[in-house]
Design a protein around this motif. Sequence first.
Motif, PDB file in Angstrom:
ATOM      1  N   UNK A  80       0.836  -1.202   0.000  1.00  6.59           N
ATOM      2  CA  UNK A  80       0.000   0.000   0.000  1.00  6.59           C
ATOM      3  C   UNK A  80       0.870   1.252   0.000  1.00  6.59           C
ATOM      4  N   UNK A  81       1.948   1.218   0.778  1.00 10.28           N
ATOM      5  CA  UNK A  81       2.895   2.340   0.790  1.00 10.28           C
ATOM      6  C   UNK A  81       3.521   2.517  -0.592  1.00 10.28           C
ATOM      7  N   UNK A 116       3.542  -4.965  -5.095  1.00 15.96           N
ATOM      8  CA  UNK A 116       2.501  -5.813  -5.680  1.00 15.96           C
ATOM      9  C   UNK A 116       1.131  -5.180  -5.431  1.00 15.96           C
ATOM     10  N   UNK A 117       0.121  -5.595  -6.188  1.00 19.98           N
ATOM     11  CA  UNK A 117      -1.233  -5.115  -5.888  1.00 19.98           C
ATOM     12  C   UNK A 117      -1.603  -5.444  -4.450  1.00 19.98           C
ATOM     13  N   UNK A 125      -5.344  -4.582   4.897  1.00 19.44           N
ATOM     14  CA  UNK A 125      -5.869  -3.627   3.925  1.00 19.44           C
ATOM     15  C   UNK A 125      -6.936  -2.753   4.567  1.00 19.44           C
ATOM     16  N   UNK A 126      -7.706  -3.317   5.479  1.00 21.98           N
ATOM     17  CA  UNK A 126      -8.719  -2.520   6.187  1.00 21.98           C
ATOM     18  C   UNK A 126      -8.062  -1.532   7.141  1.00 21.98           C
ATOM     19  N   UNK A 142      -0.332  10.434   2.042  1.00 17.95           N
ATOM     20  CA  UNK A 142      -0.841   9.083   2.239  1.00 17.95           C
ATOM     21  C   UNK A 142       0.304   8.081   2.423  1.00 17.95           C
ATOM     22  N   UNK A 143       1.373   8.237   1.639  1.00 18.35           N
ATOM     23  CA  UNK A 143       2.529   7.349   1.779  1.00 18.35           C
ATOM     24  C   UNK A 143       3.149   7.475   3.164  1.00 18.35           C
ATOM     25  N   UNK A 144       3.251   8.702   3.653  1.00 19.89           N
ATOM     26  CA  UNK A 144       3.857   8.926   4.967  1.00 19.89           C
ATOM     27  C   UNK A 144       2.995   8.333   6.080  1.00 19.89           C
ATOM     28  N   UNK A 145       1.691   8.508   5.986  1.00 13.88           N
ATOM     29  CA  UNK A 145       0.796   7.977   7.017  1.00 13.88           C
ATOM     30  C   UNK A 145       0.808   6.442   7.022  1.00 13.88           C
ATOM     31  N   UNK A 146       0.796   5.840   5.832  1.00 10.77           N
ATOM     32  CA  UNK A 146       0.850   4.376   5.755  1.00 10.77           C
ATOM     33  C   UNK A 146       2.163   3.863   6.327  1.00 10.77           C
TER      34      UNK A 146
END
Length: 232
Positions: A80-81, A116-117, A125-126, A142-146
């Motif tokens: 996700x990141x 990967x997806x 994921x949730x 968003x990248x930083x928070x993840x």
Amino acid sequence: MARPWPRTPTPRFERWREEFVLHREHHAPTGRHFRVTSDYSFQLYGTHGGTSEVTTLDDLGYLAEVEERIARSQRVVWDAHAAEVMAAASEGGLEATAEALREDEHWIRRLHREGQPVDVSSDAARWVSGVLGTCPPNPLIRAEEIWGLWLSVVGARQICNRVRDELILELVDAGRARTHVARALGWSYERFRRHLARLEDDRAELNRRAAVGEIPGVIGLEAHRATRTGRA
């Protein structure tokens, strides 16, 4: 395959970068809204089935399964990141994205190569969705928070490994056959032997530091024994 990033940042990326700077300043000193805490890592450890009540060889096998589950969650959050970083790089280019995120360009290339997806069916994921629910549509933010969530999952894995290592030492100290301990972990004996040697070296160093007062509030095991028998 063509690289997904342009040579120079687009106006959209420049807006993202400005928002990202303000976001970091607002959430100093960590730079993110999401807080990485030991309590949350321990909660995640428990969510994956982790427990501190372990005493047997079977418990070692169970802890190995817990670690595998945590590792899968760690991978989902990592993916996700990576997706957010790639979204930023598609507008900002490699150099500007690396500079904004304070990352090495090689790290971003690795994310592009190995990401990967995201497994949307997973609990992880949730958790990612919950973190992103606090974010604007800005992939840098968003990248930083993840990444904060990823660090928390890493913390859960470290807790699992610490509980496992403490149990390994307890079992070996109690005289359990080392081959049986290695088998319970699902490891080769050579891997177990190397790991145990590191654990015993670390314990010896901790006792040495405690004995000479280098760790406030902790007394070395041998010094404690000497005090109790009147030899100190």
